[in-house]
Design an enzyme around this catalytic site. Structure first.
Site, PDB file in Angstrom:
ATOM      1  N   ALA A  75      -1.755   6.168   6.955  1.00  0.00           N
ATOM      2  CA  ALA A  75      -2.043   6.804   4.909  1.00  0.00           C
ATOM      3  C   ALA A  75      -3.224   7.862   5.294  1.00  0.00           C
ATOM      4  O   ALA A  75      -3.091   8.866   4.954  1.00  0.00           O
ATOM      5  CB  ALA A  75      -2.026   5.377   3.798  1.00  0.00           C
ATOM      6  N   THR A  76      -4.399   7.354   4.993  1.00  0.00           N
ATOM      7  CA  THR A  76      -5.372   8.025   5.345  1.00  0.00           C
ATOM      8  C   THR A  76      -4.942   9.837   5.784  1.00  0.00           C
ATOM      9  O   THR A  76      -5.188  11.056   5.513  1.00  0.00           O
ATOM     10  CB  THR A  76      -6.476   7.901   5.957  1.00  0.00           C
ATOM     11  OG1 THR A  76      -7.007   6.486   5.380  1.00  0.00           O
ATOM     12  CG2 THR A  76      -7.806   8.875   5.751  1.00  0.00           C
ATOM     13  N   ASN A 153      -4.422   0.895  -5.278  1.00  0.00           N
ATOM     14  CA  ASN A 153      -4.748   0.061  -4.772  1.00  0.00           C
ATOM     15  C   ASN A 153      -5.873  -1.243  -4.972  1.00  0.00           C
ATOM     16  O   ASN A 153      -5.272  -2.491  -4.131  1.00  0.00           O
ATOM     17  CB  ASN A 153      -5.116   0.839  -3.136  1.00  0.00           C
ATOM     18  CG  ASN A 153      -6.693   1.360  -3.872  1.00  0.00           C
ATOM     19  OD1 ASN A 153      -6.410   2.051  -4.747  1.00  0.00           O
ATOM     20  ND2 ASN A 153      -7.707   0.957  -3.053  1.00  0.00           N
ATOM     21  N   GLN A 181       0.550   1.251  -1.171  1.00  0.00           N
ATOM     22  CA  GLN A 181       0.917  -0.049  -1.738  1.00  0.00           C
ATOM     23  C   GLN A 181       2.022  -0.550  -2.486  1.00  0.00           C
ATOM     24  O   GLN A 181       1.881  -1.701  -2.902  1.00  0.00           O
ATOM     25  CB  GLN A 181      -0.331  -0.442  -2.490  1.00  0.00           C
ATOM     26  CG  GLN A 181      -1.851  -0.264  -2.570  1.00  0.00           C
ATOM     27  CD  GLN A 181      -2.049  -1.777  -1.292  1.00  0.00           C
ATOM     28  OE1 GLN A 181      -1.039  -2.006  -1.893  1.00  0.00           O
ATOM     29  NE2 GLN A 181      -3.630  -1.166  -0.753  1.00  0.00           N
ATOM     30  N   SER A 201       2.137   3.392   5.266  1.00  0.00           N
ATOM     31  CA  SER A 201       1.314   2.531   5.743  1.00  0.00           C
ATOM     32  C   SER A 201       2.056   2.113   6.739  1.00  0.00           C
ATOM     33  O   SER A 201       2.734   1.239   6.292  1.00  0.00           O
ATOM     34  CB  SER A 201      -0.254   2.441   5.888  1.00  0.00           C
ATOM     35  OG  SER A 201      -0.858   1.204   5.658  1.00  0.00           O
ATOM     36  N   HIS A 203       0.456  -1.082   8.164  1.00  0.00           N
ATOM     37  CA  HIS A 203      -0.202  -2.351   8.240  1.00  0.00           C
ATOM     38  C   HIS A 203      -0.031  -2.785   6.699  1.00  0.00           C
ATOM     39  O   HIS A 203      -1.133  -3.599   6.510  1.00  0.00           O
ATOM     40  CB  HIS A 203      -1.569  -1.956   8.722  1.00  0.00           C
ATOM     41  CG  HIS A 203      -3.028  -1.434   7.906  1.00  0.00           C
ATOM     42  ND1 HIS A 203      -3.498  -2.090   7.055  1.00  0.00           N
ATOM     43  CD2 HIS A 203      -2.994   0.176   7.195  1.00  0.00           C
ATOM     44  CE1 HIS A 203      -4.813  -1.289   6.024  1.00  0.00           C
ATOM     45  NE2 HIS A 203      -4.097  -0.197   6.820  1.00  0.00           N
ATOM     46  N   THR A 241       0.270  12.599  21.630  1.00  0.00           N
ATOM     47  CA  THR A 241       1.500  11.599  22.193  1.00  0.00           C
ATOM     48  C   THR A 241       1.358  10.373  21.288  1.00  0.00           C
ATOM     49  O   THR A 241       0.386   9.313  20.460  1.00  0.00           O
ATOM     50  CB  THR A 241       0.441  11.247  23.687  1.00  0.00           C
ATOM     51  OG1 THR A 241       0.572  12.044  24.353  1.00  0.00           O
ATOM     52  CG2 THR A 241       1.763   9.718  24.125  1.00  0.00           C
ATOM     53  N   CYS A 326     -12.259   0.483   1.816  1.00  0.00           N
ATOM     54  CA  CYS A 326     -12.194   1.734   2.619  1.00  0.00           C
ATOM     55  C   CYS A 326     -13.450   2.124   1.060  1.00  0.00           C
ATOM     56  O   CYS A 326     -13.653   2.482   1.735  1.00  0.00           O
ATOM     57  CB  CYS A 326     -11.447   2.241   1.507  1.00  0.00           C
ATOM     58  SG  CYS A 326      -9.570   2.007   3.035  1.00  0.00           S
TER      59      CYS A 326
END
Length: 382
Positions: A75-76, A153, A181, A201, A203, A241, A326
């Site tokens: 997401a970043t 978040n 989130q 995201s 994860h 890739t 973060c």
């Protein structure tokens, strides 16, 4: 050593076992290990088919067209691609965002501001929400993009994306939403909202780290300049890739999230209610953020008379955080909590508890009892 109770699902989620099993299929010689961009042989074709299948699974969760999903490293990167890509090559560009966005948005906008891009920073209310009228009042003729998160978040509060999106669409202003989130936590329909760009995201949805996606609405009005150049992958918007195993894992995770969304929401609501009920006997506890317009899995609390760092040290059997993962490298109080009006002192007394798919009722009962005990003891020795 006893394993701590994990209450930091907002930082990251464990990979669902079914997702791990899916990923293994794309790693070794016996599996589909080829490069998805290799179109001269079957190894590449199989890998490409897996990537496209996952693209469809991610698109399905947010009601998008699979062709509108661009793979990223998380997401970043999606936030950076959306925001920088939207203003690239535009003269006198102006952006609207808020002071409590994720650091990936805040720092990107600050960087652009230093390059001469105009940025309007909106302050939230005490409930952590940005009101639509704030956005509309900040619009200028040169406004190119509005970037707001769907779910905060640290607080779990929900922004009224649908109302904001409808007005921005009518004015021809692009709308980027960070939904890292939100995916798998509440229903998302990018068409009904509506939005032009959405960051996702892996994860945060029981998938692997290191993979994410950016929804880019298929429209001539939505133009995004690539920030990573190379082989022209992902419709020219993101070269590199593709990690087939991670993408397949994210696809599987999003498919599971879609299938169990309603059950998961009910599960998290029950956990939240039980957790807060277990703390009712403890005075001086305040909820930060909205108690109504929020997702159930994130609970941010302030404890009167107790420093969060001391409380975390006392809660050694619980894995919790004092804010965003973060921003955990700094000892400064959360900029999100300060952004909703909390003093530095009160912000330093706040902890974020976040529950998830694998949190049990027994763990919640244990956690609330531990908090009551530790807070009571810390207050007694002040």
């Amino acid at each position: 050593m006893k394993k701590p109770v994990y209450l930091d699902y907002a930082a990251t989620t464990p990979v669902d076992p079914a997702v791990a099993d899916e990923m293994i299929k794309y790693l070794t010689l016996d599996g589909v290990f080829g490069n998805p961009a290799s179109r001269s042989h079957g190894f590449g074709w199989q890998a490409e088919a897996a990537v496209e299948s996952a693209r469809g699974q991610v698109a399905s969760l947010i009601h998008a067209d699979p062709r509108e999903i661009v793979w990223t490293s998380g997401a970043t990167e999606s936030d950076n691609l959306a925001i920088k890509g939207a203003v690239a090559g535009r003269d006198n560009a102006h952006i609207i965002t808020s002071t409590i966005e994720h650091k990936a948005v805040v720092d990107t906008c600050k960087w652009l501001e230093a390059q001469g891009v105009g940025v309007t920073w909106l302050d939230p209310g005490s409930d952590g929400r940005i009101q639509p009228d704030q956005v509309f009042s900040a619009l200028k003729p040169e406004t190119v993009l509005v970037s707001l998160m769907l779910v905060n978040n640290e607080l779990g509060c929900v922004t009224d994306i649908a109302v904001i999106g409808a007005e921005l669409r009518s004015r021809g202003v692009m709308f980027h939403v960070d939904a890292a989130q939100a995916a798998g936590k509440l229903p998302i329909d990018v068409t009904a909202m509506p939005v032009d760009l959405m960051s996702l995201s892996g994860h945060k949805v029981y998938g692997p780290k290191g993979v994410g996606a950016l929804y880019v609405r298929r429209s001539p009005d939505v133009r995004i300049e690539a920030q990573i150049h190379g082989g022209g992958h992902e419709r020219g918007m993101r070269s590199g890739t593709l990690p087939t195993h991670q993408i397949a894992g994210m696809g599987k995770a999003f498919a599971i999230a879609e299938a169990c969304l309603e059950d998961e929401i009910q599960h998290l609501e029950h956990l939240r209610s039980s957790f807060l009920a277990g703390l009712e006997a403890l005075p001086g506890v305040a909820l930060n953020g909205s108690d109504t317009c929020r997702v159930p899995g994130i609970i941010n609390l302030s404890f009167e008379g107790v420093e969060a760092e001391s409380l975390m040290l006392g809660l050694r059997d619980l894995a919790v955080s004092s804010g965003s993962a973060c921003a955990s490298a700094t000892v400064e109080p959360s900029f999100v909590l300060r952004g909703i009006g909390l003093s530095d002192e009160l912000a330093h007394r706040s902890l974020r508890f976040s529950v998830g798919r694998y949190t049990t009722a027994e763990e919640i009962a244990f956690a609330s009892a531990q908090i009551v005990d530790v807070v009571t003891r810390l207050r007694a020795v002040r």
